[in-house]
Design a protein around this motif. Structure first.
Motif, mmCIF file in Angstrom:
data_model
loop_
_atom_site.group_PDB
_atom_site.id
_atom_site.type_symbol
_atom_site.label_atom_id
_atom_site.label_comp_id
_atom_site.label_asym_id
_atom_site.label_seq_id
_atom_site.Cartn_x
_atom_site.Cartn_y
_atom_site.Cartn_z
ATOM 1 N N CYS A 55 3.218 -0.324 0.636
ATOM 2 C CA CYS A 55 2.206 0.500 -0.010
ATOM 3 C C CYS A 55 1.391 1.225 1.055
ATOM 4 O O CYS A 55 0.892 0.603 1.997
ATOM 5 C CB CYS A 55 1.292 -0.388 -0.851
ATOM 6 N N LYS A 56 1.259 2.528 0.882
ATOM 7 C CA LYS A 56 0.473 3.338 1.812
ATOM 8 C C LYS A 56 -0.501 4.179 0.994
ATOM 9 O O LYS A 56 -0.143 4.739 -0.029
ATOM 10 C CB LYS A 56 1.391 4.239 2.624
ATOM 11 N N VAL A 57 -1.749 4.213 1.452
ATOM 12 C CA VAL A 57 -2.771 5.011 0.781
ATOM 13 C C VAL A 57 -3.440 5.917 1.803
ATOM 14 O O VAL A 57 -3.386 5.673 3.008
ATOM 15 C CB VAL A 57 -3.827 4.121 0.079
ATOM 16 N N ASP A 58 -4.060 6.949 1.309
ATOM 17 C CA ASP A 58 -4.790 7.890 2.159
ATOM 18 C C ASP A 58 -5.972 8.381 1.337
ATOM 19 O O ASP A 58 -5.793 9.150 0.400
ATOM 20 C CB ASP A 58 -3.873 9.042 2.558
ATOM 21 N N PHE A 59 -7.163 7.891 1.674
ATOM 22 C CA PHE A 59 -8.338 8.188 0.877
ATOM 23 C C PHE A 59 -9.393 8.927 1.685
ATOM 24 O O PHE A 59 -9.521 8.711 2.887
ATOM 25 C CB PHE A 59 -8.960 6.892 0.337
ATOM 26 N N PRO A 60 -10.178 9.743 0.993
ATOM 27 C CA PRO A 60 -11.326 10.362 1.668
ATOM 28 C C PRO A 60 -12.231 9.273 2.253
ATOM 29 O O PRO A 60 -12.318 8.176 1.698
ATOM 30 C CB PRO A 60 -12.047 11.110 0.546
ATOM 31 N N TYR A 61 -12.873 9.572 3.327
ATOM 32 C CA TYR A 61 -13.766 8.674 4.063
ATOM 33 C C TYR A 61 -13.001 7.588 4.816
ATOM 34 O O TYR A 61 -13.377 7.197 5.893
ATOM 35 C CB TYR A 61 -14.798 7.956 3.185
ATOM 36 N N VAL A 62 -11.942 7.041 4.218
ATOM 37 C CA VAL A 62 -11.279 5.855 4.754
ATOM 38 C C VAL A 62 -10.086 6.199 5.634
ATOM 39 O O VAL A 62 -9.860 5.569 6.657
ATOM 40 C CB VAL A 62 -10.824 4.929 3.594
ATOM 41 N N GLY A 63 -9.297 7.184 5.225
ATOM 42 C CA GLY A 63 -8.087 7.540 5.956
ATOM 43 C C GLY A 63 -6.890 6.748 5.465
ATOM 44 O O GLY A 63 -6.891 6.226 4.355
ATOM 45 N N GLU A 64 -5.861 6.649 6.303
ATOM 46 C CA GLU A 64 -4.626 5.974 5.923
ATOM 47 C C GLU A 64 -4.715 4.471 6.134
ATOM 48 O O GLU A 64 -5.272 4.014 7.120
ATOM 49 C CB GLU A 64 -3.448 6.509 6.740
ATOM 50 N N GLN A 65 -4.165 3.753 5.173
ATOM 51 C CA GLN A 65 -3.996 2.306 5.277
ATOM 52 C C GLN A 65 -2.633 1.975 4.686
ATOM 53 O O GLN A 65 -2.167 2.665 3.785
ATOM 54 C CB GLN A 65 -5.067 1.552 4.489
ATOM 55 N N GLU A 66 -2.011 0.917 5.187
ATOM 56 C CA GLU A 66 -0.758 0.477 4.587
ATOM 57 C C GLU A 66 -0.629 -1.034 4.681
ATOM 58 O O GLU A 66 -1.255 -1.666 5.524
ATOM 59 C CB GLU A 66 0.442 1.187 5.188
ATOM 60 N N TYR A 67 0.190 -1.559 3.755
ATOM 61 C CA TYR A 67 0.429 -2.997 3.736
ATOM 62 C C TYR A 67 1.824 -3.233 3.176
ATOM 63 O O TYR A 67 2.249 -2.559 2.238
ATOM 64 C CB TYR A 67 -0.613 -3.723 2.876
ATOM 65 N N THR A 68 2.530 -4.185 3.766
ATOM 66 C CA THR A 68 3.878 -4.538 3.324
ATOM 67 C C THR A 68 3.896 -6.012 2.955
ATOM 68 O O THR A 68 3.308 -6.848 3.644
ATOM 69 C CB THR A 68 4.901 -4.270 4.446
ATOM 70 N N TRP A 69 4.584 -6.329 1.857
ATOM 71 C CA TRP A 69 4.673 -7.706 1.383
ATOM 72 C C TRP A 69 6.071 -7.973 0.843
ATOM 73 O O TRP A 69 6.636 -7.150 0.110
ATOM 74 C CB TRP A 69 3.646 -7.937 0.276
ATOM 75 N N ASN A 70 6.640 -9.124 1.191
ATOM 76 C CA ASN A 70 7.903 -9.585 0.615
ATOM 77 C C ASN A 70 7.588 -10.531 -0.529
ATOM 78 O O ASN A 70 6.800 -11.471 -0.361
ATOM 79 C CB ASN A 70 8.760 -10.302 1.658
ATOM 80 N N SER A 71 8.216 -10.291 -1.661
ATOM 81 C CA SER A 71 7.877 -11.039 -2.870
ATOM 82 C C SER A 71 8.186 -12.532 -2.777
ATOM 83 O O SER A 71 7.759 -13.297 -3.628
ATOM 84 C CB SER A 71 8.583 -10.437 -4.091
ATOM 85 N N ASN A 72 8.899 -12.950 -1.760
ATOM 86 C CA ASN A 72 9.175 -14.379 -1.607
ATOM 87 C C ASN A 72 8.153 -15.072 -0.696
ATOM 88 O O ASN A 72 8.319 -16.226 -0.345
ATOM 89 C CB ASN A 72 10.590 -14.609 -1.084
ATOM 90 N N ASN A 73 7.072 -14.384 -0.339
ATOM 91 C CA ASN A 73 6.064 -14.946 0.564
ATOM 92 C C ASN A 73 4.760 -15.192 -0.208
ATOM 93 O O ASN A 73 3.857 -14.373 -0.209
ATOM 94 C CB ASN A 73 5.829 -13.999 1.741
ATOM 95 N N PHE A 74 4.680 -16.357 -0.871
ATOM 96 C CA PHE A 74 3.503 -16.670 -1.675
ATOM 97 C C PHE A 74 2.248 -16.783 -0.824
ATOM 98 O O PHE A 74 1.168 -16.362 -1.237
ATOM 99 C CB PHE A 74 3.703 -17.959 -2.481
ATOM 100 N N ASN A 75 2.342 -17.356 0.358
ATOM 101 C CA ASN A 75 1.157 -17.534 1.203
ATOM 102 C C ASN A 75 0.507 -16.199 1.556
ATOM 103 O O ASN A 75 -0.719 -16.080 1.555
ATOM 104 C CB ASN A 75 1.488 -18.316 2.473
#
Length: 181
Positions: A50-70
């Motif tokens: 997931c990647k977002v780009d918002f006013p004031y904040v800029g770009e952020q991204e995060y990746t997650w594998n669905s088998n990683n509950f922790n």
């Protein structure tokens, strides 16, 4: 945390695996400058990017594998909802945002935007996406999203189901032998 309440009640693992829908081709949806893409991959989990780009904040991204509950528990489930100050006033004036409080919500303005550099907004958008499409048991693959939201998540879920249904129909038709009379 909301997830702690779920864990208090308990999670029961099924004796047998739920059947997964098999999407064999890429699924892509786009609305304005947002998109979500599914790419099938031979793995038994989904990789969410997931990647977002918002006013004031800029770009952020995060990746997650669905088998990683922790990772889900420690990083994604705690993501706070957020509003721009002007946006929140508008939503409240329309009798919305009933659950918003100082504990679970970030109100962004030009003065505080740089304090949120921990991918908080990408994590929240990922949390929304998991909630919106999480009940569709798709087989392994990669879901990449740029600026997702509930509207495009819903459209994406529908397209995934269509793609899996079309795949099912094509497989079923191949089992029939047509005989001329």
């Amino acid at each position: 945390k909301f997830i702690d309440e779920i864990l208090k009640v308990g999670i029961i693992e099924l004796d047998q695996l739920n059947s997964k829908i098999n999407v064999k081709k890429e699924v892509f949806v786009k609305i304005d400058n947002s998109y979500i893409k599914f790419t099938p991959k031979n793995q038994n989990y989904i990789t969410f990017k997931c990647k977002v780009d918002f006013p004031y904040v800029g770009e952020q991204e995060y990746t997650w594998n669905s088998n990683n509950f922790n990772d889900y528990y420690n990083n994604i489930s705690i993501a706070k909802t957020f509003f721009w100050k002007e946006q929140l006033y508008d939503v409240v004036s329309k009798d919305g945002a009933k659950g918003v409080n100082n504990y679970n919500t970030i109100v962004i303005n030009s003065n505080n935007c740089r304090t949120f550099n921990n991918n908080e907004f990408a994590k929240h958008k990922l949390l929304d996406m998991i909630g919106d499409i999480g009940m569709i048991p798709i087989s392994g693959g990669i879901i990449e999203a740029y600026r997702p939201g509930h509207k495009i998540n819903n459209l994406f879920a529908r397209e995934l189901l269509k793609a899996s249904f079309n795949n099912y129909i094509n497989q079923t038709i191949m089992h029939f032998k047509f005989i001329d009379k």
